[in-house]
Design a protein around this motif. Structure first.
Motif, PDB file in Angstrom:
ATOM      1  N   ALA A 174       0.828  -1.217   0.000  1.00 45.13           N
ATOM      2  CA  ALA A 174       0.000   0.000   0.000  1.00 45.13           C
ATOM      3  C   ALA A 174       0.859   1.262   0.000  1.00 45.13           C
ATOM      4  CB  ALA A 174      -0.925  -0.006   1.215  1.00 45.13           C
ATOM      5  N   ALA A 175       2.075   1.156   0.544  1.00 45.27           N
ATOM      6  CA  ALA A 175       2.970   2.321   0.577  1.00 45.27           C
ATOM      7  C   ALA A 175       3.381   2.763  -0.820  1.00 45.27           C
ATOM      8  CB  ALA A 175       4.215   1.999   1.411  1.00 45.27           C
ATOM      9  N   ARG A 176       3.241   1.872  -1.813  1.00 47.26           N
ATOM     10  CA  ARG A 176       3.562   2.248  -3.188  1.00 47.26           C
ATOM     11  C   ARG A 176       2.632   3.348  -3.699  1.00 47.26           C
ATOM     12  NH1 ARG A 176       4.167  -3.807  -5.897  1.00 47.26           N
ATOM     13  NH2 ARG A 176       5.873  -4.568  -4.552  1.00 47.26           N
ATOM     14  N   LYS A 177       1.451   3.482  -3.084  1.00 46.29           N
ATOM     15  CA  LYS A 177       0.527   4.540  -3.485  1.00 46.29           C
ATOM     16  C   LYS A 177       1.042   5.914  -3.048  1.00 46.29           C
ATOM     17  CE  LYS A 177      -3.500   1.450  -3.197  1.00 46.29           C
ATOM     18  NZ  LYS A 177      -4.802   1.187  -2.511  1.00 46.29           N
ATOM     19  N   HIS A 178       1.760   5.944  -1.934  1.00 46.39           N
ATOM     20  CA  HIS A 178       2.312   7.217  -1.442  1.00 46.39           C
ATOM     21  C   HIS A 178       3.589   7.582  -2.187  1.00 46.39           C
ATOM     22  CE1 HIS A 178      -0.569   6.773   1.778  1.00 46.39           C
ATOM     23  NE2 HIS A 178      -0.020   5.649   2.188  1.00 46.39           N
ATOM     24  N   ALA A 179       4.400   6.568  -2.470  1.00 48.23           N
ATOM     25  CA  ALA A 179       5.659   6.793  -3.182  1.00 48.23           C
ATOM     26  C   ALA A 179       5.930   5.545  -4.018  1.00 48.23           C
ATOM     27  CB  ALA A 179       6.802   7.041  -2.199  1.00 48.23           C
ATOM     28  N   GLY A 205      14.719  15.328   2.537  1.00 50.35           N
ATOM     29  CA  GLY A 205      13.548  15.827   3.250  1.00 50.35           C
ATOM     30  C   GLY A 205      12.553  16.528   2.349  1.00 50.35           C
ATOM     31  N   ALA A 206      12.984  16.952   1.173  1.00 42.68           N
ATOM     32  CA  ALA A 206      12.102  17.640   0.236  1.00 42.68           C
ATOM     33  C   ALA A 206      11.369  16.668  -0.688  1.00 42.68           C
ATOM     34  CB  ALA A 206      12.917  18.630  -0.601  1.00 42.68           C
ATOM     35  N   GLN A 207      11.709  15.361  -0.598  1.00 36.49           N
ATOM     36  CA  GLN A 207      11.093  14.372  -1.468  1.00 36.49           C
ATOM     37  C   GLN A 207       9.971  13.612  -0.762  1.00 36.49           C
ATOM     38  OE1 GLN A 207      14.560  11.953  -2.664  1.00 36.49           O
ATOM     39  NE2 GLN A 207      14.474  12.978  -4.644  1.00 36.49           N
ATOM     40  N   LYS A 208       9.085  13.028  -1.555  1.00 37.12           N
ATOM     41  CA  LYS A 208       8.081  12.133  -0.998  1.00 37.12           C
ATOM     42  C   LYS A 208       8.775  10.882  -0.478  1.00 37.12           C
ATOM     43  CE  LYS A 208       4.080  13.390  -3.855  1.00 37.12           C
ATOM     44  NZ  LYS A 208       3.069  12.889  -4.817  1.00 37.12           N
ATOM     45  N   HIS A 209       8.201  10.292   0.577  1.00 34.74           N
ATOM     46  CA  HIS A 209       8.805   9.067   1.105  1.00 34.74           C
ATOM     47  C   HIS A 209       7.741   8.015   1.383  1.00 34.74           C
ATOM     48  CE1 HIS A 209       7.536   9.895   5.259  1.00 34.74           C
ATOM     49  NE2 HIS A 209       7.985  11.134   5.121  1.00 34.74           N
TER      50      HIS A 209
END
Length: 447
Positions: A13-18, A78-82
């Motif tokens: 499911a984390a693949r949806k965030h990043a 810190g400026a990137q999606k994780h």
């Protein structure tokens, strides 16, 4: 408690965030902070007279710059999606922060060995730092971009495959996992680099307190051992009164397990000195203590190193520990397969936080900047394995393994990022050189 299948579902499911492929992008934003401003801000609370040494060491090479610029890369990450898949990060997982050290049982292990920036955070930040360091080292050693990309790919692939292997093991099996030099490492290094690596291991075996005694100290006219002064790199501390020293020892002693306090109490204080260490740590307050046990041939050298907030903290949840020394010690104990028996912390003068460890206990690191492309790939593979082992102890290895998957999508994306970030590092390195040439930054040559 969630089941393994539920944990795996959380990882996917984390693949949806990043998404896994999203990790391949590196395009600095127009609001990216100036790297030199970040370094100067970091130096504000350090000993001002040592800043030129730090900059001089960072200018030795692009790889040396990367080593000293953990705070710069932290701002970029810190400026990137994780992913939100949290582990206890090393926080500065470049190639030279992996190495050899002795377990309490005197077995030589290979592991992550620097935790100044440790903090809980997204697992991929450590992986990207490792991959970027592999790429920078490969390019610096003369590899073409394609070979540098391949070296980073090997490191990330090793991380992914080992995380998937660890996801299938039980909790105790993962906790007891370790990488022993004689059994696990030397047989895997191909013939071209094995002799050099074995030489480094032999050198690490000789790096003990007794060896350091002969190198760092001398006997004065009264027959007492004293540190040899080499200002500004090593300067004796002569103004520590017994009351202050007693409190420092008492506070540090209380952070140790009871049986280790008994051992520490068998040593007596002999001398102390301020010592400049590392690249990124230059300017932080760091001391070495000489203690004596049974007699003058039974030394113990302890390093006392200042611990400030992690470079990652502006971009993550603050540490659960108010004491920064305890943050470092707790992170190290959680992620290392075995830790220094004298690892502890205390509060020093001016309420500054410190952590303690042995100065030399068969510690050693590889000479990355002289490795052949094949040897660098072998070493990158080993570091990827060690990082996966460390993360598996502190994070949800099943969720991370499911996120990574069985294909090389993540591997290639991070290798792409690493190659692009090597270019960013080269630009920042050049900017520091230009600032030194213009006289706006002072660097001490050959420091």
């Amino acid at each position: 408690m969630t089941t393994p299948s539920e944990r795996a579902a959380q990882g996917k499911a984390a693949r949806k965030h990043a998404s896994r492929s999203s990790h391949g992008r590196w395009i600095p934003s127009s609001q990216r902070p100036d790297a030199l401003h970040i370094l100067e801000a970091e130096a504000a609370d350090r000993l001002p007279g040592l800043a030129p040494i730090r900059y001089g060491r960072m200018m030795a090479s692009p790889f040396a710059f990367l080593r000293g610029a953990a705070s710069v890369m932290a701002a970029d990450l810190g400026a990137q999606k994780h992913t939100g898949l949290t582990v206890q990060l090393c926080g500065d997982a470049h190639l030279l922060n992996f190495g050899v050290y002795a377990s309490p049982e005197r077995t030589l292990l290979f592991d992550v060995n620097d935790f100044d920036e440790t903090l809980p955070g997204p697992f991929e930040w450590d992986v990207k730092r490792l991959a970027a360091s592999v790429t920078v080292a490969a390019l610096q050693n003369g590899s073409a971009k394609a070979k540098a990309h391949r070296a980073a790919l090997v490191a990330v692939e090793s991380y992914r495959t080992n995380m998937r292997r660890l996801a299938g093991l039980g909790e105790l099996a993962v906790w007891y996992e370790r990488i022993a030099i004689d059994d696990d490492v030397l047989p895997l290094i191909r013939r071209g680099g094995r002799a050099r690596f074995a030489h480094g291991v032999a050198r690490a075996r000789r790096r003990t307190s007794l060896q350091a005694l002969g190198k760092l100290t001398e006997t004065d006219a009264s027959g007492t051992r004293r540190f040899i002064e080499d200002p500004p790199l090593l300067e004796r501390v002569t103004d520590v009164d017994r009351v202050t020293l007693g409190k420092i020892f008492s506070d540090y002693r209380s952070s140790l397990a009871e049986e280790r306090r008994v051992l520490l109490d068998r040593y007596r204080y002999v001398d102390a000195a301020r010592k400049v260490v590392g690249v990124g740590s230059v300017g932080t307050r760091c001391f070495v203590l000489l203690l004596e046990g049974r007699d003058a041939t039974d030394p113990l050298l302890l390093q006392i190193k200042e611990a400030g907030p992690s470079a990652l903290e502006p971009y993550l949840t603050p540490s659960a520990y108010a004491h920064q020394g305890r943050r470092v010690v707790s992170g190290q104990r959680l992620t290392q397969a075995a830790s220094d028996i004298f690892l502890g912390w205390m509060t020093g003068p001016q309420e500054r936080h410190f952590y303690w460890r042995q100065l030399r206990d068969m510690k050693g690191s590889a000479e990355v900047e002289t490795m052949s492309p094949a040897t660098l790939r072998d070493y990158a593979r080993l570091c990827g394995r060690a990082l996966a082992r460390a993360h598996a102890r502190s994070g949800d290895r099943i969720a991370i393994a499911a996120y990574l998957g069985a294909t090389d999508v993540f591997d290639r994306a991070v290798a792409d990022f690493a190659l692009a970030y090597a270019g960013q590092n080269a630009d920042d390195y050049a900017a520091l050189g230009a600032a030194i040439a213009a006289g706006t930054v002072t660097a001490a040559p050959d420091a």
